[in-house]
Design an enzyme around this catalytic site. Structure first.
Site, PDB file in Angstrom:
ATOM      1  N   TYR A  35       3.947  -9.188  15.950  1.00  0.00           N
ATOM      2  CA  TYR A  35       4.123  -8.098  14.977  1.00  0.00           C
ATOM      3  C   TYR A  35       4.721  -6.865  15.673  1.00  0.00           C
ATOM      4  O   TYR A  35       5.713  -6.295  15.209  1.00  0.00           O
ATOM      5  CB  TYR A  35       2.767  -7.765  14.333  1.00  0.00           C
ATOM      6  CG  TYR A  35       2.796  -6.535  13.452  1.00  0.00           C
ATOM      7  CD1 TYR A  35       3.410  -6.569  12.206  1.00  0.00           C
ATOM      8  CD2 TYR A  35       2.213  -5.337  13.868  1.00  0.00           C
ATOM      9  CE1 TYR A  35       3.449  -5.434  11.398  1.00  0.00           C
ATOM     10  CE2 TYR A  35       2.238  -4.207  13.074  1.00  0.00           C
ATOM     11  CZ  TYR A  35       2.855  -4.261  11.837  1.00  0.00           C
ATOM     12  OH  TYR A  35       2.886  -3.136  11.038  1.00  0.00           O
ATOM     13  N   TRP A  82      -3.588   2.083  11.401  1.00  0.00           N
ATOM     14  CA  TRP A  82      -4.857   1.922  10.668  1.00  0.00           C
ATOM     15  C   TRP A  82      -4.711   2.365   9.202  1.00  0.00           C
ATOM     16  O   TRP A  82      -5.419   3.257   8.718  1.00  0.00           O
ATOM     17  CB  TRP A  82      -5.960   2.742  11.354  1.00  0.00           C
ATOM     18  CG  TRP A  82      -6.288   2.375  12.751  1.00  0.00           C
ATOM     19  CD1 TRP A  82      -5.513   1.705  13.647  1.00  0.00           C
ATOM     20  CD2 TRP A  82      -7.500   2.680  13.453  1.00  0.00           C
ATOM     21  NE1 TRP A  82      -6.172   1.577  14.850  1.00  0.00           N
ATOM     22  CE2 TRP A  82      -7.393   2.169  14.750  1.00  0.00           C
ATOM     23  CE3 TRP A  82      -8.672   3.355  13.087  1.00  0.00           C
ATOM     24  CZ2 TRP A  82      -8.400   2.292  15.700  1.00  0.00           C
ATOM     25  CZ3 TRP A  82      -9.676   3.485  14.037  1.00  0.00           C
ATOM     26  CH2 TRP A  82      -9.540   2.957  15.320  1.00  0.00           C
ATOM     27  N   GLN A 141       0.825  -1.218   0.000  1.00  0.00           N
ATOM     28  CA  GLN A 141       0.000   0.000   0.000  1.00  0.00           C
ATOM     29  C   GLN A 141       0.860   1.268   0.000  1.00  0.00           C
ATOM     30  O   GLN A 141       0.708   2.142  -0.853  1.00  0.00           O
ATOM     31  CB  GLN A 141      -0.888   0.035   1.250  1.00  0.00           C
ATOM     32  CG  GLN A 141      -1.815  -1.149   1.377  1.00  0.00           C
ATOM     33  CD  GLN A 141      -2.836  -0.943   2.487  1.00  0.00           C
ATOM     34  OE1 GLN A 141      -3.880  -0.356   2.260  1.00  0.00           O
ATOM     35  NE2 GLN A 141      -2.547  -1.411   3.685  1.00  0.00           N
TER      36      GLN A 141
HETATM   37  N1  NAP Z   1      -1.064  -1.823   7.299  1.00  0.00           N
HETATM   38  C1  NAP Z   1      -1.186  -1.208   8.483  1.00  0.00           C
HETATM   39  O1  NAP Z   1      -2.310  -1.049   9.022  1.00  0.00           O
HETATM   40  C2  NAP Z   1       0.037  -0.639   9.168  1.00  0.00           C
HETATM   41  C3  NAP Z   1      -0.113  -0.025  10.420  1.00  0.00           C
HETATM   42  C4  NAP Z   1       1.018   0.503  11.048  1.00  0.00           C
HETATM   43  C5  NAP Z   1       2.251   0.420  10.438  1.00  0.00           C
HETATM   44  N2  NAP Z   1       2.371  -0.191   9.228  1.00  0.00           N
HETATM   45  C6  NAP Z   1       3.703  -0.285   8.621  1.00  0.00           C
HETATM   46  O2  NAP Z   1       3.706   0.510   7.443  1.00  0.00           O
HETATM   47  C7  NAP Z   1       4.539  -0.087   6.442  1.00  0.00           C
HETATM   48  C8  NAP Z   1       3.779  -0.196   5.147  1.00  0.00           C
HETATM   49  O3  NAP Z   1       2.606  -0.990   5.349  1.00  0.00           O
HETATM   50  P1  NAP Z   1       1.701  -1.469   4.135  1.00  0.00           P
HETATM   51  O4  NAP Z   1       0.313  -1.617   4.659  1.00  0.00           O
HETATM   52  O5  NAP Z   1       1.983  -0.637   2.937  1.00  0.00           O
HETATM   53  O6  NAP Z   1       2.311  -2.941   3.913  1.00  0.00           O
HETATM   54  P2  NAP Z   1       1.911  -4.019   2.807  1.00  0.00           P
HETATM   55  O7  NAP Z   1       0.833  -3.491   1.925  1.00  0.00           O
HETATM   56  O8  NAP Z   1       1.694  -5.316   3.512  1.00  0.00           O
HETATM   57  O9  NAP Z   1       3.252  -4.105   1.942  1.00  0.00           O
HETATM   58  C9  NAP Z   1       4.432  -4.669   2.436  1.00  0.00           C
HETATM   59  C10 NAP Z   1       5.232  -5.184   1.266  1.00  0.00           C
HETATM   60  O10 NAP Z   1       6.442  -5.749   1.758  1.00  0.00           O
HETATM   61  C11 NAP Z   1       6.671  -6.950   1.036  1.00  0.00           C
HETATM   62  N3  NAP Z   1       7.555  -7.887   1.729  1.00  0.00           N
HETATM   63  C12 NAP Z   1       7.224  -8.833   2.656  1.00  0.00           C
HETATM   64  N4  NAP Z   1       8.306  -9.566   2.983  1.00  0.00           N
HETATM   65  C13 NAP Z   1       9.340  -9.073   2.262  1.00  0.00           C
HETATM   66  C14 NAP Z   1      10.710  -9.417   2.150  1.00  0.00           C
HETATM   67  N5  NAP Z   1      11.242 -10.448   2.843  1.00  0.00           N
HETATM   68  N6  NAP Z   1      11.500  -8.717   1.311  1.00  0.00           N
HETATM   69  C15 NAP Z   1      10.992  -7.699   0.591  1.00  0.00           C
HETATM   70  N7  NAP Z   1       9.695  -7.323   0.626  1.00  0.00           N
HETATM   71  C16 NAP Z   1       8.871  -8.011   1.463  1.00  0.00           C
HETATM   72  C17 NAP Z   1       5.272  -7.524   0.878  1.00  0.00           C
HETATM   73  O11 NAP Z   1       5.250  -8.542  -0.073  1.00  0.00           O
HETATM   74  P3  NAP Z   1       4.136  -9.738   0.093  1.00  0.00           P
HETATM   75  O12 NAP Z   1       2.793  -9.080  -0.010  1.00  0.00           O
HETATM   76  O13 NAP Z   1       4.484 -10.646  -1.042  1.00  0.00           O
HETATM   77  O14 NAP Z   1       4.375 -10.324   1.446  1.00  0.00           O
HETATM   78  C18 NAP Z   1       4.506  -6.281   0.464  1.00  0.00           C
HETATM   79  O15 NAP Z   1       4.569  -6.042  -0.909  1.00  0.00           O
HETATM   80  C19 NAP Z   1       5.026  -1.407   7.035  1.00  0.00           C
HETATM   81  O16 NAP Z   1       6.303  -1.210   7.582  1.00  0.00           O
HETATM   82  C20 NAP Z   1       4.053  -1.697   8.160  1.00  0.00           C
HETATM   83  O17 NAP Z   1       4.639  -2.459   9.197  1.00  0.00           O
HETATM   84  C21 NAP Z   1       1.281  -0.714   8.573  1.00  0.00           C
END
Ligand code: NAP
Length: 295
Positions: free
Chosen positions: A128, A153, A11
């Site tokens: 997590y 969120w 995202q």
């Molecule tokens: N989503 C939330 O509500 C939330 C809340 C607070 C903080 N965050 C943080 O914000 C950041 C962005 O979140 P997001 O929602 O954009 O995450 P996301 O949509 O889940 O995207 C994460 C990406 O990282 C990739 N990934 C996973 N394992 C990997 C690896 N070993 N090497 C390289 N890439 C890898 C995933 O690939 P796959 O899909 O193939 O696994 C996915 O494309 C993250 O750091 C997350 O922890 C998110």
């Protein structure tokens, strides 16, 4: 600037690359195919060859409940902690800035006071949260030129999120129960990406909290507004006459695998103190988002 963005298929990574490109920066987006962050040699090679001025590290294991499965714990730690450390080490060698995305889940969610970005009272409740905190520590112990930005969120065009789940459930149900005792604020990745690019254009390093503006709400409040706006867009299946949203406590809702914080209020005043522009309200973000996606 030349900026390497990890997690480009997710995202936030997707929106960061778009925002960088819009502003005339050179953006290099990578995901697991180009650079598995758990593989130190691959991280070394890709980051060194790219030679960026900054890395925006969005890649993570984000499946919070699946992270609790015993079979997954080690994998989650590898991605969120070791993967982040791998990137921080190369950034150190290259003297390049690093921006790491973290989460409200590093705190235990007790009380009602908003968490300050420089609060060190970490007590993650989940695998997590623990592994994202280990990622934070790897960054702050390795580097001087870093930003750690905690968000919560999250919703974006490119990936699964709460809004998409609710819109889908709303079509097939006439009653939906949603928890009303977990409080926070949503974050639209399109808006957040602008702030993150603003940030890396400065040398105002440190810890920050960032979500949209518009106040602290519960998941129940969020859901009712999602359906209200969807219904106002000419989608009668989401109208309050047909679709009933019932507020329940976390206890009433029943156990999910991962424990979630009740208090996810993030204090964002440090953004203004450092001259950064706050994000628009979540209500406004939601309206723009619903126009962007198909549902
Ligand atoms: N989503 C939330 O509500 C939330 C809340 C607070 C903080 N965050 C943080 O914000 C950041 C962005 O979140 P997001 O929602 O954009 O995450 P996301 O949509 O889940 O995207 C994460 C990406 O990282 C990739 N990934 C996973 N394992 C990997 C690896 N070993 N090497 C390289 N890439 C890898 C995933 O690939 P796959 O899909 O193939 O696994 C996915 O494309 C993250 O750091 C997350 O922890 C998110």
């Amino acid at each position: 600037m030349k900026v390497l963005v990890t997690g480009v298929k997710g995202q936030l990574g997707f929106d960061c690359v778009n925002e960088l490109t819009k502003r005339g920066h050179e953006a290099v987006g990578v995901d697991i195919e180009e650079m598995d962050i758990t593989d130190a040699a691959s991280v070394n090679r890709v980051v060194t060859e790219t030679a960026p001025d900054a890395v925006i590290h969005c890649a993570a294991w984000t499946a919070v409940d699946a992270a609790e499965d015993e079979d997954n714990c080690e994998k989650v730690r590898l991605v969120n902690a070791v993967g982040t450390e791998n990137i921080a080490k190369v950034c150190k060698e290259l003297d390049c800035k690093m921006l790491y995305l973290s989460t409200d889940y590093v705190f235990n969610g007790q009380g009602t006071a908003p968490w300050k970005p420089d609060c060190r009272d970490y007590k993650p409740l989940s695998v997590y949260g623990e592994t994202k905190l280990a990622g934070e520590l790897a960054v702050s112990e390795t580097l001087e030129k870093y930003y750690i930005v905690r968000i919560a969120w999250v919703f974006g065009k490119n990936g699964k999120n709460f809004i998409k789940t609710m819109l889908s459930l709303g079509k097939s149900h006439d009653t939906i129960k949603v928890v009303s005792d977990q409080i926070g604020t949503p974050t639209y990745t399109y808006d957040l990406a602008k702030l993150l690019v603003d940030m890396i254009e400065t040398d105002k390093y440190g810890y920050y909290h960032a979500t949209n503006e518009g106040g602290y709400i519960s998941w129940y409040d969020f859901t009712t507004e999602i359906f209200r706006q969807a219904s106002a867009m000419g989608r009668p299946e989401y109208s309050a006459d047909r679709l009933h949203v019932i507020p329940v406590t976390t206890e009433e809702y029943g156990a999910s695998k991962a424990k979630r914080p009740f208090n996810s209020r993030l204090d964002k005043s440090k953004l203004t103190e450092n001259g950064f522009t706050l994000l628009p309200t979540w209500q406004d973000a939601l309206q723009r988002y619903l126009k962007e996606i198909e549902f």
